[in-house]
Design an enzyme around this catalytic site. Structure first.
Site, mmCIF file in Angstrom:
data_model
loop_
_atom_site.group_PDB
_atom_site.id
_atom_site.type_symbol
_atom_site.label_atom_id
_atom_site.label_comp_id
_atom_site.label_asym_id
_atom_site.label_seq_id
_atom_site.Cartn_x
_atom_site.Cartn_y
_atom_site.Cartn_z
ATOM 1 C CD GLU A 1 -11.362 1.791 -2.821
ATOM 2 O OE1 GLU A 1 -10.942 0.843 -3.492
ATOM 3 O OE2 GLU A 1 -10.964 2.039 -1.665
ATOM 4 N NE ARG B 1 -3.539 -2.709 2.216
ATOM 5 C CZ ARG B 1 -4.459 -1.801 1.871
ATOM 6 N NH1 ARG B 1 -4.968 -1.824 0.642
ATOM 7 N NH2 ARG B 1 -4.862 -0.882 2.729
ATOM 8 N NE ARG C 1 -3.881 2.243 0.577
ATOM 9 C CZ ARG C 1 -3.802 3.578 0.491
ATOM 10 N NH1 ARG C 1 -2.655 4.164 0.136
ATOM 11 N NH2 ARG C 1 -4.861 4.324 0.762
#
Length: 277
Positions: free
Chosen positions: A85, A127, A77
């Protein structure tokens, strides 16, 4: 991979055990070709090895504008930014999401990148959190903001490059690039939030805070009985005196949350507030 990239990787490999002060040199010849060497050349730019000798990772896939998959099933990330998104199984694409994903894909999918970490290595999804750089040293988090494809979203204690990201956002906004020129992200009256209802995604709202309230966990800028901005007590030192926002026109940037009939926007970093003059 171009011959220049192969040469650069070879030079780095040969220097990886040298002291952190070792350097490589980059220059462009009369034909426009880029060259790298561990020996200085006339007109060459010195590149410090300690910024380039970190491992390079192969990018298997770009999920969206701020999330990657590296070889070895490692999800990354990008730190300090957020992009709209893209379409998923249970969600529609947000405006600008595909553009950010495609921009990033064109630059690094199937390529190698270097990662720089901050205070926290992983988020709650496990992440990796990182600033991502191309082999040539281009800072992709910063460039996404500069192009108006991403907005600044800083989560303390991860403050690395925060000033540079905020300045890049100011330039993108002034030039009306990308998201800053899209009607979906135009500022809305903050007092209209209860009438409009919950809005998904990052938004901009403008209004005038009329009071400050404190609790054990948050300090709140109050706009009305139903609308407020929450600033965590743990990050309050980053903001200075909140009284400077009172009775002044303010733009708030972030995500709206709802609890019963009350709405709030959580702001963790001063880049989420902008005084309007």
């Amino acid at each position: 991979m171009t011959a220049g990239k192969i040469l650069l990787l070879g030079v780095l490999a040969s220097l990886v055990f040298v002291s952190s002060e070792a350097a490589v040199f980059r220059w462009i010849d009369s034909t426009g070709r880029t060259h790298y060497s561990d020996r200085p050349q006339p007109g060459a730019q010195e590149l410090k090895l300690n910024k380039l000798a970190a491992p390079f990772y192969y990018v298997q896939r770009v999920y969206d504008g701020d999330t990657l998959l590296l070889k070895g099933d490692i999800r990354v990330r990008l730190l300090g930014i957020d992009t709209p998104e893209v379409e998923g199984r249970y969600r529609a694409e947000q405006v600008g999401g595909g553009s950010a994903r495609d921009w990033l894909r064109q630059r690094i999918e199937g390529q190698k990148v270097r990662l720089e970490f901050d205070q926290e290595r992983h988020d709650h999804y496990q992440r990796l959190l990182a600033h991502v750089f191309t082999v040539e040293g281009k800072h992709l988090n910063l460039l996404l903001v500069e192009e108006g494809l991403a907005v600044v979203s800083i989560f303390p204690p991860n403050l690395k490059y925060g000033t540079q990201l905020a300045q890049a956002q100011e330039r993108a906004e002034a030039a009306r690039r990308g998201l800053w020129n899209m009607p979906d992200y135009a500022p809305r009256p903050i007092l209209a939030i209860p009438q409009e209802g919950y809005q998904r995604g990052w938004r901009r709202y403008q209004g005038t805070p009329v009071a400050i309230r404190s609790s054990r966990k948050y300090v709140r800028l109050v706009f009305s009985k139903q609308v407020e901005v929450r600033i965590p007590q743990a990050q309050l030192n980053l903001f200075g005196k909140l009284e400077r926002y009172l009775e002044k026109q303010l733009e708030v940037r972030g995500w709206v949350s709802r609890r019963k009939e009350n709405y709030s926007i959580l702001v963790r970093h001063p880049s989420g507030l902008k005084l309007l003059f």
